[in-house]
Design an enzyme around this catalytic site. Structure first.
Site, PDB file in Angstrom:
ATOM      1  N   ASP A   1       0.846  -1.193   0.000  1.00 32.95           N
ATOM      2  CA  ASP A   1       0.000   0.000   0.000  1.00 32.95           C
ATOM      3  C   ASP A   1       0.885   1.249   0.000  1.00 32.95           C
ATOM      4  O   ASP A   1       1.890   1.322   0.711  1.00 32.95           O
ATOM      5  CB  ASP A   1      -0.910  -0.014   1.237  1.00 32.95           C
ATOM      6  CG  ASP A   1      -2.064   0.971   1.119  1.00 32.95           C
ATOM      7  OD1 ASP A   1      -3.220   0.521   1.049  1.00 32.95           O
ATOM      8  OD2 ASP A   1      -1.801   2.195   1.098  1.00 32.95           O
ATOM      9  N   ILE A   2       0.506   2.229  -0.790  1.00 32.49           N
ATOM     10  CA  ILE A   2       1.319   3.444  -0.930  1.00 32.49           C
ATOM     11  C   ILE A   2       1.274   4.303   0.338  1.00 32.49           C
ATOM     12  O   ILE A   2       2.173   5.135   0.556  1.00 32.49           O
ATOM     13  CB  ILE A   2       0.821   4.255  -2.166  1.00 32.49           C
ATOM     14  CG1 ILE A   2       1.906   5.189  -2.678  1.00 32.49           C
ATOM     15  CG2 ILE A   2      -0.467   5.012  -1.841  1.00 32.49           C
ATOM     16  CD1 ILE A   2       1.600   5.768  -4.055  1.00 32.49           C
TER      17      ILE A   2
ATOM     18  N   GLN B   1     -14.231   2.363   1.452  1.00 31.33           N
ATOM     19  CA  GLN B   1     -13.660   1.982   0.149  1.00 31.33           C
ATOM     20  C   GLN B   1     -13.450   3.226  -0.705  1.00 31.33           C
ATOM     21  O   GLN B   1     -14.369   4.036  -0.885  1.00 31.33           O
ATOM     22  CB  GLN B   1     -14.583   0.998  -0.588  1.00 31.33           C
ATOM     23  CG  GLN B   1     -13.945   0.471  -1.878  1.00 31.33           C
ATOM     24  CD  GLN B   1     -14.777  -0.600  -2.572  1.00 31.33           C
ATOM     25  OE1 GLN B   1     -15.904  -0.892  -2.183  1.00 31.33           O
ATOM     26  NE2 GLN B   1     -14.215  -1.191  -3.612  1.00 31.33           N
TER      27      GLN B   1
ATOM     28  N   HIS C   1     -10.085  -5.291  -3.228  1.00 30.90           N
ATOM     29  CA  HIS C   1      -8.742  -5.537  -2.713  1.00 30.90           C
ATOM     30  C   HIS C   1      -8.844  -5.946  -1.263  1.00 30.90           C
ATOM     31  O   HIS C   1      -9.624  -5.369  -0.494  1.00 30.90           O
ATOM     32  CB  HIS C   1      -7.864  -4.283  -2.850  1.00 30.90           C
ATOM     33  CG  HIS C   1      -8.519  -3.025  -2.410  1.00 30.90           C
ATOM     34  ND1 HIS C   1      -9.442  -2.353  -3.173  1.00 30.90           N
ATOM     35  CD2 HIS C   1      -8.421  -2.319  -1.261  1.00 30.90           C
ATOM     36  CE1 HIS C   1      -9.860  -1.287  -2.537  1.00 30.90           C
ATOM     37  NE2 HIS C   1      -9.267  -1.248  -1.349  1.00 30.90           N
TER      38      HIS C   1
END
Ligand code: AMP
Ligand code: ZN
Length: 113
Positions: free
Chosen positions: A29-30, A93, A99
């Site tokens: 995850d960024i 979300q 995901h």
């Protein structure tokens, strides 16, 4: 239609990929919410869990089992880890390509916010 995660699958958007096969891809995850925060996604574009069909059951199971495998590779299996799939806006979300979040490396609290 532009989908960020479809663009990661195609390679048009870079990602730190930790696992991939013919059905799924997993990447960091960024904006990690734990020391280890990985997103596991199907190559098939499914916007939300509400859009998943009975025929997707094996795919969804594969995603879940891959989370356990990756938790082991990240050294989190015994300590514990959390898997989360947010569905629609009220659940948080923001990317509408399903995901599974895999989070580990710190103590989690319950209930989630
Ligand atoms: P959700 O809020 O459940 O839809 O989760 C979407 C997640 O995607 C968030 O945790 C974001 O930090 C993450 N995210 C957004 N853009 C990227 C990106 N380019 N690469 C990796 N993760 C991303
Ligand atoms: Zn998509």
């Amino acid at each position: 239609m532009t989908c960020l995660f479809c663009n990661i699958i195609s390679g048009d958007v870079p990602a730190d990929i930790v696992y991939q096969d013919d059905r799924i891809i997993a990447f960091r995850d960024i904006s990690p919410k734990a020391p280890n925060h990985v997103l596991i996604i199907p190559r098939k574009h499914i916007p939300t869990l509400n859009d998943a069909q009975a025929g997707d059951a094996e795919l969804l199971g594969h995603i879940l089992l891959t989370a356990a495998t990756l938790a082991g590779q990240l050294g989190c299996k015994e300590q514990g880890y959390r898997v989360v799939m947010n569905c629609n806006a009220a659940a948080g979300q923001t990317v509408f390509h399903i995901h599974l979040h895999l989070l580990c490396g710190r103590t989690m609290h319950w209930p989630p916010g």
